[in-house]
Design a protein around this motif. Structure first.
Motif, short mmCIF file in Angstrom:
data_model
loop_
_atom_site.label_atom_id
_atom_site.label_comp_id
_atom_site.label_asym_id
_atom_site.label_seq_id
_atom_site.Cartn_x
_atom_site.Cartn_y
_atom_site.Cartn_z
N UNK A 1 -17.26 -8.88 22.31
CA UNK A 1 -16.37 -9.84 21.66
C UNK A 1 -15.22 -9.09 20.81
N UNK A 2 -13.88 -9.41 21.33
CA UNK A 2 -12.96 -9.09 20.64
C UNK A 2 -12.23 -10.25 19.93
N UNK A 3 -11.29 -9.78 18.76
CA UNK A 3 -10.45 -10.72 18.11
C UNK A 3 -9.16 -10.68 18.65
N UNK A 4 -8.53 -11.91 19.41
CA UNK A 4 -7.42 -11.86 20.23
C UNK A 4 -6.43 -12.81 19.53
N UNK A 5 -5.30 -12.58 19.23
CA UNK A 5 -4.26 -13.45 18.97
C UNK A 5 -3.32 -13.79 20.01
N UNK A 6 -3.13 -15.19 20.15
CA UNK A 6 -2.13 -15.53 21.21
C UNK A 6 -1.03 -16.12 20.37
N UNK A 7 0.34 -15.73 20.66
CA UNK A 7 1.53 -16.15 20.00
C UNK A 7 2.30 -16.75 21.12
N UNK A 8 2.48 -18.18 21.02
CA UNK A 8 3.10 -18.81 21.93
C UNK A 8 3.51 -20.25 21.19
N UNK A 9 4.98 -20.77 21.63
CA UNK A 9 5.47 -21.49 20.85
C UNK A 9 4.82 -23.09 21.50
N UNK A 10 4.18 -22.75 22.83
CA UNK A 10 3.56 -24.03 23.41
C UNK A 10 2.25 -24.44 23.28
N UNK A 11 1.98 -25.35 22.27
CA UNK A 11 0.55 -25.77 21.93
C UNK A 11 -0.72 -25.75 23.08
N UNK A 12 0.10 -26.31 24.25
CA UNK A 12 -0.77 -26.60 25.40
C UNK A 12 -1.29 -25.01 25.98
N UNK A 13 -0.28 -24.11 26.02
CA UNK A 13 -0.58 -22.78 26.49
C UNK A 13 -1.63 -22.06 25.49
N UNK A 14 -1.53 -22.26 24.05
CA UNK A 14 -2.29 -21.63 23.21
C UNK A 14 -3.80 -22.21 23.29
N UNK A 15 -3.91 -23.56 23.53
CA UNK A 15 -5.05 -24.15 23.79
C UNK A 15 -5.68 -23.78 25.13
N UNK A 16 -4.97 -23.65 26.12
CA UNK A 16 -5.62 -23.21 27.18
C UNK A 16 -6.16 -21.87 27.25
N UNK A 17 -5.17 -20.87 26.76
CA UNK A 17 -5.65 -19.54 26.84
C UNK A 17 -7.01 -19.31 25.63
#
Length: 135
Positions: A1-17
């Motif tokens: 398991x890794x800790x991954x940070x998603x940086x995106x201004x689109x909340x839908x993209x963040x949620x999907x990822x």
């Protein structure tokens, strides 16, 4: 398991990822832009950053450059839909200036998870090789 940070201004993209990666067993943190991502990288140990190339305040390329200038070796996957430009116009510089991998939006679950696993695996091998070399 890794800790991954998603940086995106689109909340839908963040949620999907987040959903894709959590289903694959990873822990996911979210940032709205590059500056928020940099602040989080400075305070939280992350294993991988996924960064969108087009964001307000601080875009993906600025984020990549700031991390690499600071000496951060955190693996980075740059993502982009291209906006009004061709995707490769944004993703090519990301690879040149420090992204370990690039992906075009829309992100497909299997491709995203495979790219994340490959990038994390490469980072682990590089760290092991550096440790062996230091001995």
């Amino acid at each position: 398991m890794a800790i991954i940070l998603i940086a995106d201004d689109d909340p839908i993209v963040r949620l999907t990822v987040s959903e894709f990666l959590e289903a694959a067993g990873h822990s996911v943190l979210e940032a709205n832009d590059g500056q928020e991502a940099l602040d989080m990288v400075a305070t939280v140990q992350i294993d991988l950053l996924i960064v969108d190339m087009l964001m307000p305040n601080m875009d993906g390329l600025e984020t990549i450059l700031a991390l690499r200038k600071a000496g951060s070796g955190v693996p980075i996957i740059a993502i982009s839909s291209g906006g009004r430009m061709d995707r490769s116009t944004l993703l090519r510089p990301a690879a040149v200036f420090g992204a370990n991998a690039t992906l075009s939006k829309p992100l497909l679950r299997d491709v995203l998870v495979a790219t994340v696993e490959a990038t994390l695996g490469n980072a682990m091998r590089e760290m092991a090789a550096k440790a062996d070399h230091a001995r």
